[in-house]
Design an enzyme around this catalytic site. Sequence first.
Site, short mmCIF file in Angstrom:
data_model
loop_
_atom_site.label_atom_id
_atom_site.label_comp_id
_atom_site.label_asym_id
_atom_site.label_seq_id
_atom_site.Cartn_x
_atom_site.Cartn_y
_atom_site.Cartn_z
N GLY A 145 38.91 33.68 14.07
CA GLY A 145 39.12 33.47 12.65
C GLY A 145 40.58 33.34 12.26
O GLY A 145 40.93 32.53 11.39
N CYS A 174 46.28 57.58 5.88
CA CYS A 174 46.96 58.86 5.66
C CYS A 174 48.31 58.84 6.35
O CYS A 174 48.42 58.53 7.54
CB CYS A 174 46.12 60.01 6.21
SG CYS A 174 44.48 60.13 5.46
N THR A 222 42.47 23.13 26.82
CA THR A 222 41.13 22.97 27.39
C THR A 222 40.17 23.94 26.74
O THR A 222 40.43 25.15 26.67
CB THR A 222 41.17 23.21 28.91
OG1 THR A 222 42.08 22.28 29.50
CG2 THR A 222 39.79 23.04 29.53
#
Length: 371
Positions: A71, A322, A237
Amino acid sequence: MDKIYLDYNASTPLAPEVIEAMKPLLEDFYGNPSALHWAGKPVKELLQKAREQVADLIGCSPREIIFTSGGSEANNLALKGFYFKNQHKGKHIITTKIEHPAIMNPCKFLERIGAKVTYLDVDQYGKVSLEEIKKSITTETILISIMHSNNETGTLQPIKEIGELAEEHGFDFHTDASQSVGKVPVNVNELKVDMLTIAGHKLYAPKGIGALYIREGIQLEPIIHGAGHEFGVRAGTENTLLAVGLGKACEIAKHFVADHSLKDLTNYFWNQLKEAFGDQVVLNGHLEDRLPNTLNVSFVGRVGQDLLDGIPQLAASTGSACHAGSVELSPVLKEMGVPVEVGMGAIRFSLGRFTTKDEIDEVVGALKGIV
């Protein structure tokens, strides 16, 4: 309590059908798909079949599918490739403040080399306003990129309406559908998008494979230069093994997007949490317009990571970080205007194809023991 995985938005396990489809390529089909001899031709056929399977899921031509490494690469190709090729038409891009870093960081990079980027606000549910988009359009606008669904809250954006707006004003539209494809019906023509990102490991395919849909006629400059693979858009490729896995995952996804059992299970989970914790638990995101598997909830006055630390067998994600005793909300929750005392207790539960009702009951019971 056995290990329970409720982090499907982060990554999915390989579907058994995907594993079976890939197995033959681990021992055979080693030829280069660009080769014209006996070793290359069958590999090219497998690659073409995979391209057809991906295209079939989102309703486009196989020639409009470009395989990428995932993505992030697909988003970079969509944004950078489009800008490099089309900046002579204008240099303005529109996006939102809650996009994935794979959109935000390419946009920031493009700003450094001359692009003008508008980052739109969202409402309390994480939705962008069509009116705000209209206000941000200029004569320089060439592209809008808005995610189909948010990876943290699952909120779905009005993609079709945005597509109509882009079409009306004559610029192109990209959507990052990494979290949506395989979970909800996605058709590029119905959504009126010109480019669309797919990430394999979000829909039971391997990591390291993705795809970019590019509507015929859209011109992109390659960001990986080399030989003319992938219709000259993405050199290198092709990874046929992983492409076959993605193709099979897309084929089987067609049977799941129409199945409401996952949505029913997610709603059951939310109802059980409300029954157990009442006003102590708050939903982040849109109640209806969200992915069927995503439940982002805040345990008010608590710290999400502390709760998860108390259930080490559970895999889920938090909506805050945190640092030395202080809690910092995720940019998405911050832009939605979630108060710190609420957002610091955020946990994203993302269910999947292999989640069971018994697992949900176990998680609710474990949370009761802590909260």
